[in-house]
Design an enzyme around this catalytic site. Structure first.
Site, PDB file in Angstrom:
ATOM      1  N   VAL A 103      -2.858   5.232  -7.623  1.00 36.42           N
ATOM      2  CA  VAL A 103      -4.093   5.029  -6.927  1.00 36.42           C
ATOM      3  C   VAL A 103      -3.780   4.078  -5.557  1.00 36.42           C
ATOM      4  O   VAL A 103      -4.704   3.609  -5.008  1.00 36.42           O
ATOM      5  CB  VAL A 103      -5.329   3.991  -7.746  1.00 36.42           C
ATOM      6  CG1 VAL A 103      -5.354   4.621  -9.472  1.00 36.42           C
ATOM      7  CG2 VAL A 103      -4.126   2.531  -7.908  1.00 36.42           C
ATOM      8  N   HIS A 119      -6.159   8.490 -11.838  1.00 36.76           N
ATOM      9  CA  HIS A 119      -6.981   7.296 -11.702  1.00 36.76           C
ATOM     10  C   HIS A 119      -7.448   6.826 -10.969  1.00 36.76           C
ATOM     11  O   HIS A 119      -7.879   5.715 -11.010  1.00 36.76           O
ATOM     12  CB  HIS A 119      -5.425   6.261 -12.172  1.00 36.76           C
ATOM     13  CG  HIS A 119      -4.803   7.094 -13.954  1.00 36.76           C
ATOM     14  ND1 HIS A 119      -3.693   6.710 -13.879  1.00 36.76           N
ATOM     15  CD2 HIS A 119      -4.963   7.872 -14.195  1.00 36.76           C
ATOM     16  CE1 HIS A 119      -2.837   7.124 -15.266  1.00 36.76           C
ATOM     17  NE2 HIS A 119      -4.268   8.156 -15.796  1.00 36.76           N
ATOM     18  N   GLY A 187       9.078  10.281 -11.002  1.00 29.32           N
ATOM     19  CA  GLY A 187       8.303   9.227 -11.305  1.00 29.32           C
ATOM     20  C   GLY A 187       7.331   8.375 -11.643  1.00 29.32           C
ATOM     21  O   GLY A 187       6.709   7.626 -11.973  1.00 29.32           O
TER      22      GLY A 187
END
Ligand code: BV8
Ligand code: ZN
Length: 245
Positions: A103, A119, A187
């Site tokens: 985000v 998100h 990641g």
């Protein structure tokens, strides 16, 4: 220096259909804390206890304190070579889609343009009443709480646990996962759904799955190639190697 397999390099042709999914780990080298990393998160709260509608109902000041703390970190730091390498990859491959769970907006700041933000974005706020969206800082703050012109509270422009993801973005993510030839999972601890289901959707239709992470995850045993290490090191090495072709 990283050696890349011929299996991977032979697939990375200019017209290859490539999808990348990133998580908080790609921003770790920008000094942004991950969610489940050893350094844990702010004031030893678990994100699942703060990033929820119930937490916001219960204590909006505390939740906003956490998001303002994180917004300042995002402002203080910057994209790292891993983000920049993905922006370079997008320029090189005609069919390239970047899906992120993050985000922090760092992929956009690094120059990526085809981004699916599953998100949401921490630097945006959304009115709980009228749905009005605004950039961080444009809210009307009173007693540590941001208010919309309509008088209702703003909430951070992110997707909380228990909330459904923006459907058009999730549908696009599923569509590209189901039609790609190579899927990179970079990641991410691969535990948050429905994002964590995307690699399996790609594998189910025969895509070559590559994971980049310093540690193993629940996905690792099911990938075609596990590049163990930091994305800020591996991705620049990969783009350099591809550009030698
Ligand atoms: C939903 C925004 C239901 C907020 C976030 C099955 C189906 C559907 C839902 C569920 C399901 N099972 C469980 C659920 C519920 C829940 C869920 O998945 N819970 C988990 C914890 C079990 N899912 C949801 O609630 C989702 N909503 O589907 O609701 C529904 C369905 C229909 C109708 C209505 C409702 C919503 C999930 C979104 C939550 N919001 N963030 C905010 O940021 O404040 S999730 C949050 O976790 C972040 O977005 C983060 O990106 C994401 C995933 O974490 P990671 O990115 O993987 O980060 P993490 O710290 O875990 O791992 C970092 C990794 O990086 C590690 O592996 C580490 O080794 C690695 N790393 C470290 N350094 C480096 C590195 N890698 C490379 N280089 C380095 N240098
Ligand atoms: Zn409003």
């Amino acid at each position: 220096m990283h050696n890349f397999s011929s299996n991977l390099l032979s697939r990375l042709k200019p017209d290859a259909r490539i999808v990348v999914l990133t998580g908080a780990g790609i921003s770790a080298e920008s000094s942004l804390a991950t969610f489940r990393g050893p350094d844990g998160w702010w004031k030893s709260y678990r994100p699942e206890e703060l990033a929820t509608p119930a937490a916001f109902e219960r204590d909006p000041q505390l939740v906003w304190e956490w998001y303002n703390f994180r917004r300042n970190k995002v402002r203080e730091h910057a994209p790292n070579p891993g983000h920049l390498a993905l922006a370079q990859m997008e320029k090189r491959f005609r069919h390239f889609t970047l899906i992120t769970q993050n985000v922090d907006g760092y992929h956009h700041r690094a120059g990526s343009r085809t981004i699916l933000e599953l998100h949401g974005n921490i630097m945006k706020s959304r009115c709980r009443q009228c749905g009005q969206e605004c950039e961080a800082g444009a809210e009307n703050w009173r007693e540590q709480l941001p208010y919309c012109k309509c008088g209702a509270l703003y909430r951070p422009g992110v997707v909380w646990f228990g909330e459904s993801l923006p459907l058009p973005i999730l549908q696009d993510a599923c569509r590209v996962a189901e039609t790609c030839e190579i899927f990179f999972s970079i990641g991410t601890s691969s535990v948050v759904y429905p994002a964590a289901a995307l690699p399996a959707q790609a594998a189910a239709q025969g895509a070559y799955i590559v994971e980049i992470n310093p540690e193993e995850t629940p996905l690792t045993s099911r990938v075609d190639e596990f590049l163990q290490g930091k994305s800020g090191e591996i991705l620049p090495a990969l783009i350099n190697r591809i550009q030698q072709e």
